[in-house]
Design an enzyme around this catalytic site. Structure first.
Site, short mmCIF file in Angstrom:
data_model
loop_
_atom_site.label_atom_id
_atom_site.label_comp_id
_atom_site.label_asym_id
_atom_site.label_seq_id
_atom_site.Cartn_x
_atom_site.Cartn_y
_atom_site.Cartn_z
N GLN C 200 -11.59 22.61 1.90
CA GLN C 200 -12.71 22.22 1.35
C GLN C 200 -13.59 22.42 2.52
O GLN C 200 -13.85 21.43 3.25
CB GLN C 200 -12.59 20.72 0.79
CG GLN C 200 -11.59 20.83 -0.21
CD GLN C 200 -11.96 21.40 -1.41
OE1 GLN C 200 -12.82 21.12 -2.18
NE2 GLN C 200 -11.27 22.46 -1.99
N ALA C 241 -16.75 14.43 -7.86
CA ALA C 241 -15.91 15.33 -7.21
C ALA C 241 -16.79 16.61 -6.57
O ALA C 241 -17.87 16.53 -6.30
CB ALA C 241 -15.18 16.04 -8.44
N HIS C 242 -15.99 17.47 -6.13
CA HIS C 242 -16.53 18.61 -5.19
C HIS C 242 -17.46 19.40 -6.14
O HIS C 242 -17.28 19.80 -7.22
CB HIS C 242 -15.45 19.48 -4.50
CG HIS C 242 -14.44 19.89 -5.35
ND1 HIS C 242 -13.37 20.66 -4.77
CD2 HIS C 242 -14.06 19.83 -6.68
CE1 HIS C 242 -12.54 21.07 -5.74
NE2 HIS C 242 -13.01 20.48 -7.03
N ASN C 243 -18.49 19.98 -5.61
CA ASN C 243 -19.49 20.70 -5.84
C ASN C 243 -20.27 20.21 -7.14
O ASN C 243 -21.00 20.95 -7.82
CB ASN C 243 -18.66 22.06 -6.47
CG ASN C 243 -18.26 22.76 -4.97
OD1 ASN C 243 -17.32 22.67 -4.65
ND2 ASN C 243 -19.24 23.59 -4.50
#
Lengths: 341, 341, 341
Positions: C200, C241-243
């Site tokens: 990541q 969460a990511h993005n």
């Protein structure tokens, strides 16, 4: 490394728990284990009947069982409440967790803090101005306690805990790692599409004998106090909002959330992942099933479940109706005559 | 500040991933970005077909795509699994996170701890008595590892992690900030309306290649062990109770909760915000949809969803029935003839 | 210990909030409290009509009320928005939280960090290489800020926060204890039954005037950025969460979870314990009721609820239908003639 556990005569354990035992005298145990894992020098117990079949296969030297167990085994120690007896035996003989001793020279303790007798503070912990640590308090390493807070006698605070200013924690509490006590409540006044912070100038007050599980957060009141009553036990990752009042001897299981200003009575039991809307009154002895959403006041002694939560009986009626409808539809498609239950 | 990424010839990347590429030779890339954001010197990829339309508009220098993509573009690098290929390329060429180096003089490390070769420990971290850190272990700043714990080779522990005494963490694990391993399980024996603590004298055992997301909590066993199997990946704010056993290569998405003594088989996938009651047996390869409540054992390979969780097909049947009833009611109110689907 | 609050003339408060007041001149207040708790020298307020009955019993010296309150009381200060007025008064006169002052000699600050004017850093905090702390930033004790991160002017970071490398936090933000910013997103490429980590390498970017509640986690992007817009307020134990991209002036209440790559517009309000699937587009002004599961895109201005979430009206229709069916069944069992509503 912890030293090996000492051997304890079974006869001493029998006397300590007030049990009945007809096994051979002179034997000892040096630890406690579940039925399936216990070795030939360990004590075990049966509390959940689901595991009764393991009574015959276990290698345990002695087994705490309920007085009304039918089977017979010379290893049985019969007691009224085997789970409670097991807990007492472990606490008395086999619970030897290493704890910090004394005040670490690597801690940062404000000169105006009041430190009781026998207090321990681990390295890299910060004790703010005017903090009071009662006698026998144990603060592990990497803990932050901000100014004006009070920690009652015998309370244990594990690493990575954050206690904001002016919080009050009672006696004999256990605060696990990652707990945050006294962070700002979630209060905003929205004006012209912008959310303006309501300063949260109240505090958190936690009673005696409270345990708070890892990662739980208890926000300070906007004004006044967020309160956790004596003897209440809180599991991990529970969220308690500002101005909530939780009564005495409640159980709040993991990942429960309680919105602002809601009040729980005494002896309330809330199963995991349930949530409460704000400004509710929840009576004494209320029980909430797992993953429920409580959106209305609940009277004393009521058991509720569902989203939104309704009394158990009402929930069961709706579930039965739905099952019946699904079955009837399926039967009509397969040509079976539907039977009305 | 991290140095700029080096340029890597596309031909080298093609060889590394074993891909097919028919674009102009001699080009390089100096980073990786999503299709929509990629600049003219970056590599991108298409994994989720939802983003296929971006293939034409992206400025990326090269694009990892599935071998069966129909379109043609000289920038395509065709591979069997573009997501896996992208991961491999990033890990090989572009993953340069700054890590602590060596043992900080500001760490507190007990004299009886065993420290492997190439270990790093950041400032204000506390390593307790008898702790073992395997070769190449990286402990960031502000971490607490209590006495008797073992951290396997190559494991990375980010800041603000708390690992209680006697925990066992395997090799090549990644433990993110805020994780708590080994706090007491939630065990009380209620006697006369009071909740008496069951001392939690078991441990947590975590296998190899496990990743645990920020803020997750894994409680120690009452007796015995709480176990996380090799290769299992846990997301953020997941709660795993005492004596739970999670198998190998499972995926537990954010905010999942697993109550005490429940056992998950291997390769179980649990979507976000789902929960499990205690003392259940969940088979290998089980899949649980998001926000489900699993209240019963689930056999191998079953997909379940709902509150309470039921097999997908049963859930779908109930949903279809409800939709039909709502429509029929609405139609009867508007005078339309209801049609039975 | 904090000094006692100073007395503030009611006339000064009236002028400050632009209110109407007809009470006796010359009085002062020395604090703020809820109606039920306020003493005779304190200011109180009525915002939620649920508490209107307390207007007659409160001992408060003065009470902020809405201009359109019918009753009359010489203590009333009439304003357009009493909640906002109360917030302003507390912030102006009664909000005196103790804050760290200056740079503690017990902090670890990398020589390459850039420290603005008037910055405070508490003991045992770690500021990494290349970090920038803007003017007036307050970093409490036991905080970790990894290399390359930027913290904007006037932002406050409470104890036990972890900010990973290269994170960007805006101006005037408030980051509460236990928050984790920039931990790895949950990204794995599964190949042959094994889950291989997708490095990541993106970042987290947080706008200005954002508040993040205790224990919340905001993961870094796989590639690119996870974004929280200006003015958004996040409660405790929220998982992003990511993005994910969250718009401006959103409210995310406790224990909400947002899966990867989902985008929320501006002014979205999400009630507690709700969740979003990944890769969704949620429009501006969307409102999500508590404990919902949003599994599809939601257009601007829509209110949704339920699992899966549907528009309020559709949810209400299904609920009414179910209540009717349960009642009809019960009536038919008791011999009552069912009435069709």
């Amino acid at each position: 490394m912890p030293a090996p556990m000492p051997a304890v005569p079974i006869s001493e354990i029998v006397a300590f728990v007030g049990g009945r035992y007809a096994g051979p005298p002179g034997r000892s145990v040096d630890g406690v284990a579940p039925l399936a894992d216990a070795g030939a020098t360990q004590l075990s117990f049966l509390s959940n009947p689901k595991y009764a079949a393991q009574l015959t296969s276990t290698r345990a030297a002695a087994i705490l069982v309920s007085s009304d167990v039918q089977d017979d085994d010379e290893r049985f120690i019969r007691v009224a409440n085997p789970y409670f007896a097991m807990a007492s035996v472990v606490a008395r003989y086999f619970d030897r967790r290493p704890m910090p001793q004394g005040i670490s020279p690597l801690a940062s303790i404000d000169a105006t803090a009041t430190i009781g007798d026998g207090v321990a503070v681990g390295p890299f912990s910060t004790i703010g101005a005017g903090v009071t640590l009662g006698d026998g308090v144990v603060i592990f390493q990497n803990v932050s306690i901000e100014s004006g807070s009070t920690i009652g006698e015998g309370t244990i605070v594990y690493p990575q805990v954050s206690i904001y200013d002016r919080s009050v924690v009672g006696k004999r509490c256990i605060i696990h790692s990652g707990v945050v006590i006294g962070a700002d409540g979630y209060g905003f006044a929205t004006q012209g599409g912008r959310h303006h912070k309501i300063p949260q100038i109240g505090i958190v007050r936690i009673g005696d004998d409270v345990e708070i599980g890892a990662g739980s957060t208890i926000d300070r009141a906007a004004l006044g106090e967020t309160i956790i009553g004596d003897g209440t036990k809180i599991d991990d990752l529970v969220m308690i909002a500002h101005n909530v009042k939780v009564g005495r001897h409640c159980l709040l299981v993991a990942q429960v959330g309680i919105a602002g200003s809601t009040e729980l009575g005494d002896s309330v039991v809330v199963a995991g992942q349930s949530g409460f809307a704000g400004h509710l009154k929840i009576g004494n002895g209320v029980q909430v099933a797992a993953k429920s959403a409580v959106l209305n006041d609940v009277p004393d002694g009521t058991k509720v479940m569902g989203i939104p939560a309704v009394p158990f009986r009402e929930f069961a009626r709706r579930e039965a109706m739905l099952r019946r409808l699904v079955r009837r539809k399926r039967d009509s498609q397969t040509g079976t005559t539907p039977s009305d239950e």
